[in-house]
Design a protein around this motif. Structure first.
Motif, PDB file in Angstrom:
ATOM      1  N   TRP A 197       0.820  -1.209   0.000  1.00 12.41           N
ATOM      2  CA  TRP A 197       0.000   0.000   0.000  1.00 12.41           C
ATOM      3  C   TRP A 197       0.853   1.257   0.000  1.00 12.41           C
ATOM      4  O   TRP A 197       0.456   2.270  -0.560  1.00 12.41           O
ATOM      5  N   LEU A 198       2.013   1.184   0.639  1.00 13.49           N
ATOM      6  CA  LEU A 198       2.886   2.350   0.678  1.00 13.49           C
ATOM      7  C   LEU A 198       3.278   2.785  -0.735  1.00 13.49           C
ATOM      8  O   LEU A 198       3.408   3.975  -1.018  1.00 13.49           O
TER       9      LEU A 198
ATOM     10  N   GLY B 164       9.978   4.293   8.800  1.00 12.02           N
ATOM     11  CA  GLY B 164       9.357   3.003   9.062  1.00 12.02           C
ATOM     12  C   GLY B 164       7.898   3.116   9.466  1.00 12.02           C
ATOM     13  O   GLY B 164       7.298   2.142   9.909  1.00 12.02           O
ATOM     14  N   ALA B 165       7.328   4.312   9.317  1.00 14.26           N
ATOM     15  CA  ALA B 165       5.916   4.511   9.656  1.00 14.26           C
ATOM     16  C   ALA B 165       5.048   3.693   8.701  1.00 14.26           C
ATOM     17  O   ALA B 165       5.358   3.576   7.520  1.00 14.26           O
ATOM     18  N   ALA B 166       3.993   3.132   9.239  1.00 13.81           N
ATOM     19  CA  ALA B 166       3.076   2.325   8.435  1.00 13.81           C
ATOM     20  C   ALA B 166       1.649   2.816   8.647  1.00 13.81           C
ATOM     21  O   ALA B 166       0.912   2.271   9.472  1.00 13.81           O
TER      22      ALA B 166
ATOM     23  N   PHE C 293       5.582  12.090   1.339  1.00 10.01           N
ATOM     24  CA  PHE C 293       5.005  11.181   2.330  1.00 10.01           C
ATOM     25  C   PHE C 293       5.529   9.768   2.131  1.00 10.01           C
ATOM     26  O   PHE C 293       5.796   9.064   3.106  1.00 10.01           O
ATOM     27  N   TYR C 294       5.678   9.345   0.883  1.00  9.94           N
ATOM     28  CA  TYR C 294       6.261   8.030   0.628  1.00  9.94           C
ATOM     29  C   TYR C 294       7.672   7.964   1.218  1.00  9.94           C
ATOM     30  O   TYR C 294       8.009   7.023   1.939  1.00  9.94           O
TER      31      TYR C 294
ATOM     32  N   THR D  79       0.867   9.992  12.014  1.00 10.01           N
ATOM     33  CA  THR D  79       1.448   8.646  12.148  1.00 10.01           C
ATOM     34  C   THR D  79       2.960   8.709  12.053  1.00 10.01           C
ATOM     35  O   THR D  79       3.680   8.099  12.858  1.00 10.01           O
ATOM     36  N   ILE D  80       3.463   9.455  11.096  1.00 12.56           N
ATOM     37  CA  ILE D  80       4.917   9.619  10.918  1.00 12.56           C
ATOM     38  C   ILE D  80       5.502  10.320  12.148  1.00 12.56           C
ATOM     39  O   ILE D  80       6.538   9.903  12.686  1.00 12.56           O
ATOM     40  N   ALA D  81       4.824  11.395  12.587  1.00 16.23           N
ATOM     41  CA  ALA D  81       5.329  12.136  13.752  1.00 16.23           C
ATOM     42  C   ALA D  81       5.387  11.244  14.983  1.00 16.23           C
ATOM     43  O   ALA D  81       6.357  11.297  15.760  1.00 16.23           O
ATOM     44  N   ALA D  82       4.385  10.408  15.176  1.00 17.11           N
ATOM     45  CA  ALA D  82       4.353   9.517  16.346  1.00 17.11           C
ATOM     46  C   ALA D  82       5.511   8.519  16.284  1.00 17.11           C
ATOM     47  O   ALA D  82       6.152   8.243  17.318  1.00 17.11           O
TER      48      ALA D  82
END
Length: 138
Positions: free
Chosen positions: A2-3, A70-72, A62-63, A130-133
């Motif tokens: 999906w990424l 490693g954000a999913a 974003f990709y 999500t990436i920030a977390a």
């Protein structure tokens, strides 16, 4: 898997931006009468072109950020960002071809525009968080 949708959608948005750039060049030609009748609102074609460029940039960034960190993000968030990124600028393209729709868009078109804006906002904002977390809590 999906990424990779970010990459594909980014390539699609970039392709649309380049097609529109060529249309804008063709509109400058003295023999562009037919094209000028097809695209009477050049300002909205420029808006669509710039919006597609920005959406392509966002999708590629974003990709890259997801791969780097490693954000999913959830698959539905990626899908929302990708679908919205394509259809938001498409509304400007419709306005470039049918300027009267801007003043009074048909209900279906207006609903599609609103849905696209909501999908884009939710997809990109939630993916950003999500990436920030991942970055903050890793």
């Amino acid at each position: 898997m999906w990424l990779s949708a970010f990459e594909v959608a980014g390539a699609l948005c970039l392709s649309m931006a380049l097609i529109e750039a060529w249309l804008l060049v063709a509109l400058l030609a003295p023999t562009g009468g037919t094209l000028q009748r097809l695209l009477p609102n050049r300002a909205d074609l420029v808006r669509s072109h710039i919006d597609y460029l920005m959406m392509a940039l966002f999708l590629f960034v974003f990709y890259g950020l997801c791969r780097l960190t490693g954000a999913a993000p959830a698959n539905w968030l990626i899908a929302a960002a990708c679908v919205g990124a394509f259809f938001n600028p498409f509304a400007f393209l419709v306005h470039a071809m049918l300027p009267d729709f801007k003043a009074a868009p048909p209900a279906v078109l207006f609903a599609a525009i609103i849905s696209s804006c909501v999908a884009t906002t939710i997809g990109f904002v939630a993916t950003a968080w999500t990436i920030a977390a991942v970055v903050v809590f890793s």
